[in-house]
Design a protein around this motif. Structure first.
Motif, short mmCIF file in Angstrom:
data_model
loop_
_atom_site.label_atom_id
_atom_site.label_comp_id
_atom_site.label_asym_id
_atom_site.label_seq_id
_atom_site.Cartn_x
_atom_site.Cartn_y
_atom_site.Cartn_z
N UNK A 77 7.40 20.41 -11.45
CA UNK A 77 7.35 18.98 -11.21
C UNK A 77 8.51 18.27 -11.88
N UNK A 78 8.26 17.05 -12.30
CA UNK A 78 9.30 16.25 -12.93
C UNK A 78 9.38 16.46 -14.44
N UNK A 79 8.52 17.32 -14.98
CA UNK A 79 8.51 17.57 -16.41
C UNK A 79 9.75 18.37 -16.83
N UNK A 80 10.37 17.91 -17.91
CA UNK A 80 11.52 18.64 -18.46
C UNK A 80 11.07 19.69 -19.47
N UNK A 81 9.77 19.75 -19.74
CA UNK A 81 9.23 20.70 -20.70
C UNK A 81 9.05 22.06 -20.03
N UNK A 82 9.74 23.09 -20.50
CA UNK A 82 9.62 24.41 -19.88
C UNK A 82 8.34 25.12 -20.30
N UNK A 83 7.85 25.98 -19.42
CA UNK A 83 6.75 26.89 -19.72
C UNK A 83 7.42 28.23 -19.95
N UNK A 84 7.38 28.73 -21.19
CA UNK A 84 8.09 29.97 -21.54
C UNK A 84 7.18 31.19 -21.35
N UNK A 85 7.69 32.14 -20.58
CA UNK A 85 6.96 33.37 -20.27
C UNK A 85 7.93 34.53 -20.30
N UNK A 86 7.51 35.66 -20.82
CA UNK A 86 8.36 36.84 -20.87
C UNK A 86 8.88 37.17 -19.47
N UNK B 228 0.46 29.54 -26.91
CA UNK B 228 0.82 30.69 -27.76
C UNK B 228 0.85 30.30 -29.24
N UNK B 229 0.74 31.30 -30.10
CA UNK B 229 0.85 31.07 -31.54
C UNK B 229 2.17 30.35 -31.82
N UNK B 230 2.12 29.40 -32.73
CA UNK B 230 3.30 28.63 -33.07
C UNK B 230 3.37 27.31 -32.32
N UNK B 231 2.64 27.19 -31.20
CA UNK B 231 2.56 25.92 -30.47
C UNK B 231 1.32 25.17 -30.95
N UNK B 232 1.18 23.93 -30.50
CA UNK B 232 -0.03 23.18 -30.84
C UNK B 232 -1.23 23.89 -30.24
N UNK B 233 -2.38 23.88 -30.95
CA UNK B 233 -3.56 24.58 -30.43
C UNK B 233 -4.03 23.95 -29.11
N UNK B 234 -4.69 24.73 -28.31
CA UNK B 234 -5.27 24.21 -27.07
C UNK B 234 -4.91 25.07 -25.89
N UNK B 235 -5.08 24.50 -24.72
CA UNK B 235 -4.79 25.20 -23.48
C UNK B 235 -4.27 24.20 -22.46
N UNK B 236 -3.60 24.71 -21.44
CA UNK B 236 -3.02 23.88 -20.40
C UNK B 236 -3.37 24.47 -19.04
N UNK B 237 -3.61 23.60 -18.07
CA UNK B 237 -3.79 24.00 -16.68
C UNK B 237 -2.90 23.11 -15.83
N UNK B 238 -2.16 23.72 -14.91
CA UNK B 238 -1.37 22.94 -13.96
C UNK B 238 -1.85 23.27 -12.55
N UNK B 239 -1.73 22.29 -11.65
CA UNK B 239 -2.09 22.44 -10.25
C UNK B 239 -0.80 22.76 -9.50
#
Length: 109
Positions: A7-16, A44-55
């Motif tokens: 989407x328009x988010x500049x925040x990357x989702x980092x995955x191996x 992941x460890x080191x990020x803020x706790x919680x979970x995310x779901x995207x559509x």
């Protein structure tokens, strides 16, 4: 470590990279069929706790960026597992190991 920009988010989702290559196959297949679904993960460890779901929807911009120039060898079982979860009511659930290059993006351990 690859990334997804969604989407328009500049925040990357980092995955191996290896896990991302498998995920890309499943996502592209679903979106090519005009099928929307969810993608969820625990932070992941080191990020803020919680979970995310995207559509994930075919009309929303999506970009995959890989660190490695060569595509990894794909594992049919991983793709089938991800595809089955994409077709479930819970959508794709990423596992913590998918965010870790040290584990080479293992889907199951």
């Amino acid at each position: 470590m690859g990334v997804i920009y969604y989407g328009s988010s500049a925040t990357p989702i980092r995955i191996a990279d290896r896990a991302l290559a498998h995920l890309k196959i499943v996502i592209a297949t679903k979106l090519r069929r005009s099928e929307a679904f969810t993608l969820s993960w625990r932070h992941p460890d080191g990020d803020s706790p919680g979970r995310t779901t995207i559509w994930l929807h075919p009309a929303i911009p999506l970009r995959f960026v890989f660190d490695e120039p060569e595509a990894p060898t794909l594992n049919r079982e991983w793709i089938e597992e991800l595809a089955a979860s994409a077709n479930s009511s819970g959508g794709i659930q990423l596992l913590p190991a998918m965010f870790d290059d040290e584990h080479e993006g293992r889907i199951t351990e």
